[in-house]
Design a protein around this motif. Sequence first.
Motif, mmCIF file in Angstrom:
data_model
loop_
_atom_site.group_PDB
_atom_site.id
_atom_site.type_symbol
_atom_site.label_atom_id
_atom_site.label_comp_id
_atom_site.label_asym_id
_atom_site.label_seq_id
_atom_site.Cartn_x
_atom_site.Cartn_y
_atom_site.Cartn_z
ATOM 1 N N PRO A 1 1.044 -1.263 -0.031
ATOM 2 C CA PRO A 1 0.099 0.254 0.078
ATOM 3 C C PRO A 1 0.826 1.127 -0.007
ATOM 4 C CG PRO A 1 -0.671 -1.514 1.692
ATOM 5 C CD PRO A 1 0.465 -1.861 1.143
ATOM 6 N N LEU A 2 0.269 2.104 -0.636
ATOM 7 C CA LEU A 2 1.016 3.673 -0.934
ATOM 8 C C LEU A 2 0.343 4.731 0.006
ATOM 9 C CD1 LEU A 2 2.208 3.890 -4.460
ATOM 10 C CD2 LEU A 2 3.659 3.652 -2.454
ATOM 11 N N PRO A 3 0.017 4.661 1.361
ATOM 12 C CA PRO A 3 -0.550 5.881 1.976
ATOM 13 C C PRO A 3 0.418 7.154 1.742
ATOM 14 C CG PRO A 3 0.198 4.336 3.584
ATOM 15 C CD PRO A 3 0.454 3.681 2.120
ATOM 16 N N PRO A 4 0.095 8.510 2.273
ATOM 17 C CA PRO A 4 0.756 9.508 2.142
ATOM 18 C C PRO A 4 1.973 9.252 3.343
ATOM 19 C CG PRO A 4 -1.382 10.104 2.428
ATOM 20 C CD PRO A 4 -1.493 8.572 2.500
ATOM 21 N N GLY A 5 3.219 9.823 2.795
ATOM 22 C CA GLY A 5 4.243 9.677 3.869
ATOM 23 C C GLY A 5 5.173 8.272 3.638
ATOM 24 N N ARG A 6 4.914 7.674 2.677
ATOM 25 C CA ARG A 6 5.794 6.419 2.694
ATOM 26 C C ARG A 6 7.018 6.773 1.770
ATOM 27 N NH1 ARG A 6 2.565 1.617 4.002
ATOM 28 N NH2 ARG A 6 2.012 2.206 6.157
ATOM 29 N N HIS A 7 7.975 6.151 1.953
ATOM 30 C CA HIS A 7 9.089 6.095 1.250
ATOM 31 C C HIS A 7 9.751 4.656 0.714
ATOM 32 C CE1 HIS A 7 9.872 10.278 2.662
ATOM 33 N NE2 HIS A 7 9.642 9.880 3.654
ATOM 34 N N VAL A 8 9.544 4.610 -0.490
ATOM 35 C CA VAL A 8 9.594 3.262 -1.095
ATOM 36 C C VAL A 8 11.076 3.116 -2.059
ATOM 37 C CG1 VAL A 8 8.670 1.630 -2.801
ATOM 38 C CG2 VAL A 8 7.175 2.955 -1.289
ATOM 39 N N VAL A 9 11.781 2.302 -1.793
ATOM 40 C CA VAL A 9 12.840 2.159 -2.484
ATOM 41 C C VAL A 9 12.922 0.726 -3.245
ATOM 42 C CG1 VAL A 9 15.444 2.123 -2.796
ATOM 43 C CG2 VAL A 9 14.322 3.644 -1.274
ATOM 44 N N VAL A 10 12.991 0.720 -4.566
ATOM 45 C CA VAL A 10 13.095 -0.526 -5.249
ATOM 46 C C VAL A 10 14.470 -0.783 -5.993
ATOM 47 C CG1 VAL A 10 12.018 -1.894 -7.138
ATOM 48 C CG2 VAL A 10 10.494 -0.794 -5.438
ATOM 49 N N GLU A 11 15.151 -1.757 -5.818
ATOM 50 C CA GLU A 11 16.267 -2.143 -6.517
ATOM 51 C C GLU A 11 16.489 -3.099 -7.173
ATOM 52 O OE1 GLU A 11 20.014 -1.199 -3.711
ATOM 53 O OE2 GLU A 11 18.112 -1.813 -2.420
ATOM 54 N N ALA A 12 16.996 -3.436 -8.426
ATOM 55 C CA ALA A 12 17.180 -4.732 -9.206
ATOM 56 C C ALA A 12 18.975 -4.805 -9.740
ATOM 57 C CB ALA A 12 16.435 -4.730 -10.234
ATOM 58 N N GLN A 13 19.090 -6.071 -9.578
ATOM 59 C CA GLN A 13 20.635 -6.263 -10.057
ATOM 60 C C GLN A 13 20.952 -5.653 -11.281
ATOM 61 O OE1 GLN A 13 20.842 -10.509 -9.751
ATOM 62 N NE2 GLN A 13 23.024 -10.576 -10.542
ATOM 63 N N ASP A 14 21.769 -5.024 -11.398
ATOM 64 C CA ASP A 14 22.362 -4.231 -12.511
ATOM 65 C C ASP A 14 21.220 -3.297 -13.229
ATOM 66 O OD1 ASP A 14 24.671 -5.774 -12.505
ATOM 67 O OD2 ASP A 14 23.821 -7.553 -13.315
ATOM 68 N N LEU A 15 20.170 -3.187 -12.757
ATOM 69 C CA LEU A 15 19.422 -2.062 -13.158
ATOM 70 C C LEU A 15 19.251 -1.036 -12.250
ATOM 71 C CD1 LEU A 15 16.535 -4.458 -14.685
ATOM 72 C CD2 LEU A 15 18.184 -3.084 -15.952
ATOM 73 N N GLY A 16 19.987 -0.690 -11.210
ATOM 74 C CA GLY A 16 19.753 0.515 -10.502
ATOM 75 C C GLY A 16 18.749 0.401 -9.576
ATOM 76 N N SER A 17 17.968 1.637 -9.087
ATOM 77 C CA SER A 17 17.026 1.695 -7.986
ATOM 78 C C SER A 17 16.094 2.784 -8.588
ATOM 79 C CB SER A 17 17.597 2.113 -6.646
ATOM 80 O OG SER A 17 18.223 3.363 -6.756
ATOM 81 N N ILE A 18 14.885 2.835 -7.854
ATOM 82 C CA ILE A 18 13.735 3.902 -8.024
ATOM 83 C C ILE A 18 13.609 4.084 -6.786
ATOM 84 C CG2 ILE A 18 11.615 4.419 -8.777
ATOM 85 C CD1 ILE A 18 11.963 2.362 -10.887
ATOM 86 N N MET A 19 13.253 5.448 -6.584
ATOM 87 C CA MET A 19 12.894 5.809 -5.099
ATOM 88 C C MET A 19 11.490 6.729 -5.348
ATOM 89 S SD MET A 19 16.045 7.121 -3.308
ATOM 90 C CE MET A 19 17.336 6.585 -4.467
ATOM 91 N N LEU A 20 10.676 6.260 -4.542
ATOM 92 C CA LEU A 20 9.207 7.068 -4.782
ATOM 93 C C LEU A 20 8.738 7.382 -3.057
ATOM 94 C CD1 LEU A 20 7.306 7.308 -6.891
ATOM 95 C CD2 LEU A 20 6.325 5.181 -6.424
ATOM 96 N N SER A 21 8.527 8.771 -2.838
ATOM 97 C CA SER A 21 8.041 9.244 -1.660
ATOM 98 C C SER A 21 6.490 9.694 -1.927
ATOM 99 C CB SER A 21 8.874 10.377 -1.347
ATOM 100 O OG SER A 21 10.059 9.828 -0.880
ATOM 101 N N THR A 22 5.432 9.100 -1.021
ATOM 102 C CA THR A 22 4.035 9.676 -1.179
ATOM 103 C C THR A 22 3.661 10.904 -0.418
ATOM 104 O OG1 THR A 22 3.328 8.174 0.374
ATOM 105 C CG2 THR A 22 3.478 7.381 -1.927
ATOM 106 N N ARG A 23 3.041 11.921 -0.906
ATOM 107 C CA ARG A 23 2.667 13.000 -0.167
ATOM 108 C C ARG A 23 1.237 13.360 -0.632
ATOM 109 N NH1 ARG A 23 2.584 17.197 -3.519
ATOM 110 N NH2 ARG A 23 4.091 17.008 -5.329
ATOM 111 N N THR A 24 0.602 14.218 0.122
ATOM 112 C CA THR A 24 -0.682 14.710 -0.298
ATOM 113 C C THR A 24 -0.801 16.310 -0.837
ATOM 114 O OG1 THR A 24 -1.434 15.167 1.752
ATOM 115 C CG2 THR A 24 -2.192 13.117 1.030
ATOM 116 N N GLY A 25 -1.285 16.659 -1.869
ATOM 117 C CA GLY A 25 -1.140 18.141 -2.136
ATOM 118 C C GLY A 25 0.064 18.555 -2.661
ATOM 119 N N ALA A 26 -0.202 19.815 -3.213
ATOM 120 C CA ALA A 26 0.918 20.384 -4.147
ATOM 121 C C ALA A 26 1.948 20.911 -3.181
ATOM 122 C CB ALA A 26 0.255 21.468 -4.687
#
Lengths: 279, 260
Positions: B235-260
């Motif tokens: 689940p991705l409620p506001p305020g979550r910090h998600v990091v996904v990594e894969a071997q030889d493919l680097g990583s992606i970070m996602l931080s969830t928030r609400t509003g602008a």
Amino acid sequence: MNAATNQIEAIAEALAEAERHALPVPPPREMLPGLSVETAYQVQRAGMARRIGMLPHLNAVVPTQRDHAPTVVGHKVGVTSRAVQQWLGFDQPDFGVLLDSMQIPLGVPCPGSTLIQARIEAELAFVMRAALPRQGCTPADVLHATAYVLPALEVIDSRIADWNLTIVDTVADNASSAYFTLGHVPIDPRNLDMRLMGMKLTRNGEVAASGAGAACLGHPAKAVAWLARTLGAAGVEIEAGHIVLSGALGPVVPFLPGDVVSATLSGAGTVSLTREAGR
Amino acid sequence: MTTEHEGWARHLEAARRSGTLLGADDRPWTSLSVGDGYAVQSCGLAHRLAEGERLAGWKMGFTSLAKMRQMNLDAPIAGYLLASMDVPEGELDVTAYQHPKAEPEIVLRLKHDPGPTPDFLEASRAIESVCLGIEILDSRFAGYQFSLGEVLADDTSAAGYVLGSRWRAPDALDLGNLGILMSVDGVLVEAASSAAIMDHPVRALMALARLLDARGDQLAAGQLVLTGGITAAHPLPPGRHVVVEAQDLGSIMLSTRTGA
């Protein structure tokens, strides 16, 4: 509690009998109510002392003709995954002893006569170039002291009926160890991302389990460092030449008569093991 | 496709636009077969393309053998991706979603159409490059409670995708056994391998080509293929910090928030 030596010996004997005849026994926690983790390790040591002191013809674990009593070749770390820790209700790993009689040479089938309810899992094995520090050992120390790593398959089994375990039961039973086999192409740990490496385990041609290096305590070298510190506190050293099985890299799967299992660790090669068709 | 399928597709689109989750009593159909589900999905895609949206590619679902057995399926399922679903890495405003979840993905970009029934080699040769992705799921059904036909009608819960920045040629990777990790708020929650995707992500591409052929669609050069979930979706409620990594493919970070 302080268990009497004869109670410890009695449990060790019951577990040894269970293995010899491939007939499981009730959990040690029922043989000795209130059994602590500390006392369970005393049972493990008593069991190992028996096996190491045993005459070869009495040792049913020995897969082939042997001319010497089993010797210690290293150690294993168990209970390294979150899933298994949750199952056992224990937030730490455990450990057991590896004997040369547990090692299946390349290409030799795994004997089934002493197996009760065997399962198999893929791991990374460390072969040490130098002894590990007994105090304060870090993952960096482990990498520095490692001669090479190999993909490994560990056959685990429980001498306790129906895998009805708590942590003290598996500790007493040498961390549910049975056999292990190692790959044969040594990998320099400096060239392997052992945290991000993928793990794929096939059983009879089907992918039966998959995972990654980090499934083992976040990094396999962390598990080895934990073991060096924990054994060190008990005055035991991980020595040069020792093999350390660092813990499962994914789910464990059944290992039945006739099964052919292969594990591939991305970047570290493949290891295979066949179980004898009969018992 | 029938006018009924058209109407059901409009019903789901209205729910998506208004941000309404459909409960058990909000279904205009009594039941939806797999065939109905794909027909509704195709109507929905046609409507959105008519509105000026652009097809970016396809996504696979239920690609693990365990999941297929659990759902009593002998093949995975497919949905479409629109260019508007592309979400940049970094901060994610989750107010646009109802109950979003995230899962790591291996993403393929196609060099050409591998044909309707490619073998392993033909499918492999159709891949131009590979990157890590995060799929954002957001079902139009309350509590993710749906039948197989319903999830197909709802474009297999597709809502967004994040692409990693490290694209690699497929022959530079151990594509069938890439380690993939996911951490939420600094805690490792998943450690998996791309072997969980039908034993190899190329097999997901082979299955996709067959599925699309069966419904009269086909793959095209430049399209993206999300090859299917490797882990549980988190689940991705506001305020979550998600990091996904894969071997030889680097990583992606996602931080969830609400509003602008």
